[in-house]
Design a protein around this motif. Structure first.
Motif, PDB file in Angstrom:
ATOM      1  N   GLY A 194       0.587  -0.751  -0.267  1.00  0.00           N
ATOM      2  CA  GLY A 194      -0.153   0.406  -0.272  1.00  0.00           C
ATOM      3  C   GLY A 194       0.537   1.104   0.013  1.00  0.00           C
ATOM      4  N   ASN A 195       2.007   1.363   0.172  1.00  0.00           N
ATOM      5  CA  ASN A 195       3.134   3.113   0.070  1.00  0.00           C
ATOM      6  C   ASN A 195       3.997   2.653  -0.661  1.00  0.00           C
ATOM      7  OD1 ASN A 195       3.228   4.867   2.296  1.00  0.00           O
ATOM      8  ND2 ASN A 195       5.111   3.848   3.420  1.00  0.00           N
ATOM      9  N   LEU A 196       3.505   1.551  -1.910  1.00  0.00           N
ATOM     10  CA  LEU A 196       4.781   1.094  -3.088  1.00  0.00           C
ATOM     11  C   LEU A 196       4.153   2.125  -4.020  1.00  0.00           C
ATOM     12  CD1 LEU A 196       6.541  -1.949  -1.882  1.00  0.00           C
ATOM     13  CD2 LEU A 196       7.197   0.266  -0.988  1.00  0.00           C
ATOM     14  N   ASP A 197       4.947   2.391  -5.414  1.00  0.00           N
ATOM     15  CA  ASP A 197       4.019   2.179  -6.705  1.00  0.00           C
ATOM     16  C   ASP A 197       4.405   1.025  -7.223  1.00  0.00           C
ATOM     17  OD1 ASP A 197       6.349   0.894  -8.207  1.00  0.00           O
ATOM     18  OD2 ASP A 197       7.648   2.733  -7.198  1.00  0.00           O
ATOM     19  N   ARG A 198       3.740   1.046  -8.565  1.00  0.00           N
ATOM     20  CA  ARG A 198       3.030  -0.481  -9.082  1.00  0.00           C
ATOM     21  C   ARG A 198       4.486  -1.543  -8.781  1.00  0.00           C
ATOM     22  NH1 ARG A 198      -1.606  -2.786 -10.296  1.00  0.00           N
ATOM     23  NH2 ARG A 198      -2.448  -0.108  -9.706  1.00  0.00           N
ATOM     24  N   LYS A 199       4.936  -0.849  -9.490  1.00  0.00           N
ATOM     25  CA  LYS A 199       6.064  -1.911 -10.235  1.00  0.00           C
ATOM     26  C   LYS A 199       7.395  -2.389  -8.590  1.00  0.00           C
ATOM     27  CE  LYS A 199      10.280  -1.706 -12.950  1.00  0.00           C
ATOM     28  NZ  LYS A 199      11.107  -2.532 -11.222  1.00  0.00           N
ATOM     29  N   THR A 200       6.353  -1.859  -7.835  1.00  0.00           N
ATOM     30  CA  THR A 200       7.757  -2.263  -6.916  1.00  0.00           C
ATOM     31  C   THR A 200       7.038  -2.687  -5.691  1.00  0.00           C
ATOM     32  OG1 THR A 200       9.593   0.448  -6.568  1.00  0.00           O
ATOM     33  CG2 THR A 200       8.684  -1.218  -4.725  1.00  0.00           C
ATOM     34  N   GLY A 201       5.491  -2.428  -5.767  1.00  0.00           N
ATOM     35  CA  GLY A 201       4.685  -3.353  -5.064  1.00  0.00           C
ATOM     36  C   GLY A 201       4.811  -5.008  -5.370  1.00  0.00           C
ATOM     37  N   GLY A 202       4.576  -4.805  -7.352  1.00  0.00           N
ATOM     38  CA  GLY A 202       4.667  -5.747  -7.978  1.00  0.00           C
ATOM     39  C   GLY A 202       5.750  -6.831  -7.162  1.00  0.00           C
ATOM     40  N   GLU A 203       6.798  -6.572  -7.460  1.00  0.00           N
ATOM     41  CA  GLU A 203       8.179  -7.433  -6.899  1.00  0.00           C
ATOM     42  C   GLU A 203       8.180  -7.783  -5.849  1.00  0.00           C
ATOM     43  OE1 GLU A 203      10.818  -3.932  -7.214  1.00  0.00           O
ATOM     44  OE2 GLU A 203      11.128  -4.099 -10.173  1.00  0.00           O
ATOM     45  N   LEU A 205       4.924  -8.384  -4.362  1.00  0.00           N
ATOM     46  CA  LEU A 205       4.033 -10.151  -4.246  1.00  0.00           C
ATOM     47  C   LEU A 205       4.658 -10.940  -5.254  1.00  0.00           C
ATOM     48  CD1 LEU A 205       1.204  -7.842  -5.460  1.00  0.00           C
ATOM     49  CD2 LEU A 205       1.106  -8.727  -3.149  1.00  0.00           C
ATOM     50  N   ASP A 206       5.821 -10.478  -5.999  1.00  0.00           N
ATOM     51  CA  ASP A 206       6.209 -12.082  -6.454  1.00  0.00           C
ATOM     52  C   ASP A 206       7.040 -12.397  -5.491  1.00  0.00           C
ATOM     53  OD1 ASP A 206       5.437 -11.272  -9.284  1.00  0.00           O
ATOM     54  OD2 ASP A 206       6.802 -10.793  -9.294  1.00  0.00           O
ATOM     55  N   LEU A 207       7.693 -12.192  -4.534  1.00  0.00           N
ATOM     56  CA  LEU A 207       8.378 -11.736  -3.317  1.00  0.00           C
ATOM     57  C   LEU A 207       8.173 -13.094  -2.470  1.00  0.00           C
ATOM     58  CD1 LEU A 207      11.037  -9.762  -1.300  1.00  0.00           C
ATOM     59  CD2 LEU A 207       9.378 -11.544   0.070  1.00  0.00           C
ATOM     60  N   LEU A 208       6.629 -12.686  -2.028  1.00  0.00           N
ATOM     61  CA  LEU A 208       5.670 -13.678  -1.235  1.00  0.00           C
ATOM     62  C   LEU A 208       5.250 -14.935  -2.381  1.00  0.00           C
ATOM     63  CD1 LEU A 208       3.856 -10.482  -0.060  1.00  0.00           C
ATOM     64  CD2 LEU A 208       5.329 -12.053   1.170  1.00  0.00           C
ATOM     65  N   ALA A 209       4.734 -14.694  -3.461  1.00  0.00           N
ATOM     66  CA  ALA A 209       4.327 -15.780  -3.866  1.00  0.00           C
ATOM     67  C   ALA A 209       5.817 -17.021  -3.798  1.00  0.00           C
ATOM     68  CB  ALA A 209       4.169 -15.714  -5.874  1.00  0.00           C
ATOM     69  N   GLU A 210       6.578 -15.649  -3.940  1.00  0.00           N
ATOM     70  CA  GLU A 210       7.965 -17.436  -4.340  1.00  0.00           C
ATOM     71  C   GLU A 210       7.958 -18.190  -2.727  1.00  0.00           C
ATOM     72  OE1 GLU A 210      10.826 -19.775  -4.435  1.00  0.00           O
ATOM     73  OE2 GLU A 210      10.268 -19.027  -5.750  1.00  0.00           O
ATOM     74  N   GLU A 211       7.924 -17.422  -1.480  1.00  0.00           N
ATOM     75  CA  GLU A 211       7.340 -17.849  -0.311  1.00  0.00           C
ATOM     76  C   GLU A 211       6.390 -19.029  -0.291  1.00  0.00           C
ATOM     77  OE1 GLU A 211      10.046 -16.923   1.939  1.00  0.00           O
ATOM     78  OE2 GLU A 211      11.053 -16.791   0.309  1.00  0.00           O
ATOM     79  N   ARG A 230      -3.762 -12.694  -6.667  1.00  0.00           N
ATOM     80  CA  ARG A 230      -2.733 -13.674  -6.291  1.00  0.00           C
ATOM     81  C   ARG A 230      -3.160 -14.454  -5.350  1.00  0.00           C
ATOM     82  NH1 ARG A 230       2.119 -10.349  -8.101  1.00  0.00           N
ATOM     83  NH2 ARG A 230       3.003 -13.033  -7.997  1.00  0.00           N
ATOM     84  N   ALA A 231      -3.736 -15.017  -4.849  1.00  0.00           N
ATOM     85  CA  ALA A 231      -3.846 -15.804  -4.044  1.00  0.00           C
ATOM     86  C   ALA A 231      -4.734 -16.933  -4.293  1.00  0.00           C
ATOM     87  CB  ALA A 231      -5.118 -14.545  -2.580  1.00  0.00           C
TER      88      ALA A 231
END
Length: 248
Positions: A194-203, A205-211, A230-231
Motif C-alpha cells: 500500500g505504500n509502494l508504487d505499482r512496479k515495486t509492489g508487484g516485486e 508480491l512476487d517475493l511473497l509468491a515465491e515464499e 494473486r491469492a
C-alpha cells in the motif's frame, strides 16, 4: 467405494464469530460483527474490503496483537484458534510465544528501527524470543538465517545499511525478512504494497509468491482486487462480516 466419512483437516488458523468494538470516550464504535474464516496450512488467503471495513482489526486479532474482549453493550467476543487451540485461553507468556514464533507480521509501514542496520533489524524477532545465554549460543545460526533471507530478497549488498539509506521497496523486503526470521507458520500481511508504487509492489508480491511456493501460509488484507487475485482464495469483509463460507 468406502462408506467411511471424509476426514476434514483442522484449519491451521481460524476465527469464529469475532466481534470487536472500540471505545472513543463515551462513544462505542463497532467494527467486527461476527467475522469468521478458516485458513488451511500452505494456503494464501486474501481478505478484501474497503478502507475502514475492519480488515486490519481482524488481522491483529488473528495474530494476537488485539483481543475481542467484551466492551459495553455490544458483547464483543468470539474465538481465534491456532492448530485447534483457542489463543484467548493462552497464558500471557504462551501468547507472547505465539506472536513471536508462530506468526510473522508485515505492515504497510515498515516499522524498521532507524538506528539499526538491515541485518540487525532482520534478527530482532529471534533476539526477542531468546534468553541472553541461549542468544549467545545461537547468534551465528540466527544471523546466518537472516543474511540468507536478505540475500534471497536481493539485499546482499545492503546488509550494513540503515533504513534511511534504502528505497521503499528495499525497506519492505527487510520487513518481510524480519517477519520470516523465526520461520513462522503464518505470515499476516496488512496492505504490504500500500505504500509502494505499482512496479515495486508487484516485486514484493512476487517475493511473497515465491515464499508461498516454499510452503508459507499467508493471510493478506487488501483493498486492491488485482492484489487479491494473486491469492489462492479471496474473501470479502463487508459490514463487519466475512462474505462466503469459512472454507477448510
Amino acid at each position: 467405494m468406502s462408506d467411511a466419512p471424509a476426514v476434514v483437516a483442522t484449519p491451521l488458523l481460524e476465527a469464529q464469530d469475532v466481534r470487536k468494538t472500540y471505545r472513543l470516550g463515551a462513544i462505542e464504535v463497532p467494527v467486527l460483527h461476527g467475522a469468521s474464516l478458516a485458513v488451511r496450512e500452505g494456503e494464501w488467503l486474501a481478505v478484501m474490503g474497503s478502507s475502514g471495513s475492519g480488515k486490519s482489526t481482524l488481522l491483529h486479532i488473528l495474530g494476537g496483537l488485539d483481543r475481542a474482549d467484551r466492551v459495553g453493550r455490544n458483547a464483543d467476543g468470539g474465538e481465534v484458534r491456532f492448530r485447534g487451540r483457542a489463543i484467548e485461553r493462552l497464558s500471557n507468556r504462551a501468547l507472547d510465544r505465539y506472536r513471536n514464533r508462530e506468526i510473522g507480521f508485515v505492515f504497510q509501514f515498515y516499522h524498521l528501527l532507524p538506528e539499526l542496520s538491515v541485518v540487525e533489524n532482520a534478527v530482532l524477532p529471534a533476539l526477542v524470543g531468546q534468553v541472553p545465554l541461549l542468544w549467545r549460543s545461537r547468534r551465528s545460526e540466527i544471523r546466518e538465517r537472516a543474511i540468507d533471507l536478505l540475500e534471497r530478497f536481493g539485499l546482499g549488498h545492503r546488509l550494513k545499511h540503515r533504513p534511511r539509506e534504502l528505497s521503499g521497496g528495499e525497506r519492505q523486503r527487510v520487513a518481510i525478512a524480519r517477519a520470516l526470521a523465526n520461520r513462522p507458520a503464518v505470515l499476516l500481511a496488512d496492505e504490504p504494497t500500500g505504500n509502494l508504487d505499482r512496479k515495486t509492489g508487484g516485486e514484493i508480491l512476487d517475493l511473497l509468491a515465491e515464499e508461498h511456493r516454499r510452503g508459507l501460509t499467508i493471510v493478506m488484507v487488501t483493498h486492491d482486487a488485482g492484489i487479491g487475485e494473486r491469492a489462492d482464495r479471496t474473501l470479502w469483509l463487508r459490514d463487519g462480516r466475512v462474505d462466503g463460507a469459512p472454507e477448510i
